[in-house]
Design a protein around this motif. Structure first.
Motif, PDB file in Angstrom:
ATOM      1  N   GLY A  33       0.850  -1.180   0.000  1.00 59.93           N
ATOM      2  CA  GLY A  33       0.000   0.000   0.000  1.00 59.93           C
ATOM      3  C   GLY A  33       0.883   1.227   0.000  1.00 59.93           C
ATOM      4  O   GLY A  33       0.842   2.055   0.897  1.00 59.93           O
ATOM      5  N   GLU A  58       1.511  -1.446  -5.025  1.00 60.90           N
ATOM      6  CA  GLU A  58       0.413  -0.506  -5.166  1.00 60.90           C
ATOM      7  C   GLU A  58      -0.449  -0.905  -6.363  1.00 60.90           C
ATOM      8  O   GLU A  58      -0.032  -0.742  -7.515  1.00 60.90           O
ATOM      9  CB  GLU A  58       0.942   0.919  -5.354  1.00 60.90           C
ATOM     10  CG  GLU A  58      -0.146   1.966  -5.514  1.00 60.90           C
ATOM     11  CD  GLU A  58      -1.205   1.848  -4.436  1.00 60.90           C
ATOM     12  OE1 GLU A  58      -2.380   1.590  -4.799  1.00 60.90           O
ATOM     13  OE2 GLU A  58      -0.873   2.007  -3.239  1.00 60.90           O
ATOM     14  N   ALA A  81      -1.852  -6.673  -5.851  1.00 64.47           N
ATOM     15  CA  ALA A  81      -2.646  -6.528  -4.634  1.00 64.47           C
ATOM     16  C   ALA A  81      -2.283  -7.712  -3.741  1.00 64.47           C
ATOM     17  O   ALA A  81      -2.470  -8.867  -4.122  1.00 64.47           O
ATOM     18  CB  ALA A  81      -4.133  -6.534  -4.953  1.00 64.47           C
ATOM     19  N   SER A 100     -10.386   0.042  -0.718  1.00 63.00           N
ATOM     20  CA  SER A 100     -10.103  -1.146   0.087  1.00 63.00           C
ATOM     21  C   SER A 100     -10.748  -2.383  -0.518  1.00 63.00           C
ATOM     22  O   SER A 100     -11.716  -2.293  -1.293  1.00 63.00           O
ATOM     23  CB  SER A 100     -10.642  -0.935   1.519  1.00 63.00           C
ATOM     24  OG  SER A 100     -10.529  -2.107   2.295  1.00 63.00           O
ATOM     25  N   VAL A 148      -3.214  -0.890   4.260  1.00 66.40           N
ATOM     26  CA  VAL A 148      -4.091  -1.473   3.246  1.00 66.40           C
ATOM     27  C   VAL A 148      -5.556  -1.390   3.639  1.00 66.40           C
ATOM     28  O   VAL A 148      -6.371  -2.187   3.179  1.00 66.40           O
ATOM     29  CB  VAL A 148      -3.689  -2.935   2.946  1.00 66.40           C
ATOM     30  CG1 VAL A 148      -2.383  -2.981   2.184  1.00 66.40           C
ATOM     31  CG2 VAL A 148      -3.590  -3.755   4.221  1.00 66.40           C
ATOM     32  N   GLU A 152      -4.917  -5.866   6.702  1.00 60.65           N
ATOM     33  CA  GLU A 152      -3.599  -6.199   7.231  1.00 60.65           C
ATOM     34  C   GLU A 152      -3.508  -7.633   7.727  1.00 60.65           C
ATOM     35  O   GLU A 152      -2.534  -8.344   7.437  1.00 60.65           O
ATOM     36  CB  GLU A 152      -3.233  -5.227   8.367  1.00 60.65           C
ATOM     37  CG  GLU A 152      -2.959  -3.805   7.929  1.00 60.65           C
ATOM     38  CD  GLU A 152      -4.209  -2.966   7.756  1.00 60.65           C
ATOM     39  OE1 GLU A 152      -4.091  -1.814   7.331  1.00 60.65           O
ATOM     40  OE2 GLU A 152      -5.322  -3.482   8.070  1.00 60.65           O
TER      41      GLU A 152
END
Length: 297
Positions: A33, A58, A81, A100, A148, A152
């Motif tokens: 992130g 990212e 991701a 998210s 994130v 997490e």
């Protein structure tokens, strides 16, 4: 030993420390992130000193392009991701910092000024995730920074092999989860403690006023309600026999260069000196440099 807090950035002390440590390899920093929102990342001094390499993740294309355009030597950015290896729905929010894999909780957002607007979902799309343990571009992690927006814990759980040598984790935690099914601070804390980490410092603490109260006509000004924090966990230094010399050296570098924690750095250095892994007079030189910085006007 009593030391006053340094009043200025202790560049000389950092140089003394880096010379004393004489690292055999670069510190492996991973940022999950990695989009640049807010303050510079805490690991920036390590990169600037030339003792670390960064792998950043990212998945948002626009943010990734910014990172790659501004990237420096020893920085690599990847579009993955990171998660549990399954496919999920990405909730793209009006404020990119709230995007998210979890869906924002409208009832919770409504309790705090501006969050309903920031957390408005403007797009959804399916996205594949990769388990941290299976990402070949990362061979090991010495220092992890993660932000994130609520995901997490599954990342930690699916990266436990890569995290075995890790000495520090800088993670966002939520006291009042803003997303549906988001693990709160207590669950994150319990997991990290069970894997051999202990809390070291709050890097930031986000307090908010509860709607409809506004303090001094400033909707961003908080009162007492804890919302989120960036908290730093370190490998449990109470069990130094479980840490090798390299890990203690990395702990000293991260503690001081990233957070100004010269107490933890000195503790690690004294352990290393007992093992003859660093020179004892070098530890004294580092302490002297800290004192000099503290005495500066």
């Amino acid at each position: 030993m009593t030391l006053d807090a340094p009043k200025i950035a202790a560049t000389e002390a950092a140089c003394v420390l880096i010379d004393l440590l004489a690292l055999d390899r670069l510190i492996s920093v991973v940022d999950i992130g990695a989009s640049r929102i807010g303050d510079p990342p805490p690991y920036r001094p390590l990169l600037a000193s030339g003792i670390a390499r960064l792998t950043g993740f990212e998945p948002q294309a626009e943010e990734l392009a910014k990172l790659c355009a501004a990237g420096q030597p020893n920085e690599t950015y990847l579009p993955y991701a990171v998660g549990d290896g399954a496919e999920h729905t990405l909730h793209v929010c009006a404020a990119s910092g709230m995007t998210s894999l979890l869906r924002p909780d409208p009832e919770t957002l409504a309790l705090f000024h501006e969050f309903p607007r920031w957390g408005q979902v403007v797009e959804t799309r399916r996205i594949a995730t990769r388990r941290l343990d299976e990402i070949e571009e990362v061979d090991r992690i010495d220092y992890l920074k993660i932000d994130v927006q609520g995901s997490e814990l599954p990342i930690f759980e699916n990266g436990r092999d890569k995290l075995r040598p890790t000495m520090a984790i800088h993670t966002e935690v939520s006291f009042v989860p803003l997303y549906l099914e988001q693990p709160p601070f207590g669950e994150i804390d319990r997991a990290l403690r069970s894997w051999g980490f202990i809390p070291h410092a709050y890097a930031s603490l986000n307090r908010r006023a509860i709607f409809p109260v506004i303090i001094d006509n400033d909707p961003y000004r908080g009162l007492n309600q804890l919302l989120e924090a960036d908290i730093v966990y370190v490998r449990d230094f109470r069990r130094p026999e479980r840490l090798d010399d390299e890990q203690l050296k990395f702990l000293a570098a991260i503690a001081y260069c990233c957070y100004g924690s010269y107490d933890l750095a000195i503790h690690a250095l004294l352990l290393l000196a007992k093992r003859d892994a660093v020179a004892g007079n070098g530890v004294e030189a580092f302490v002297a440099a800290i004192r000099k910085a503290a005495a500066a006007p």
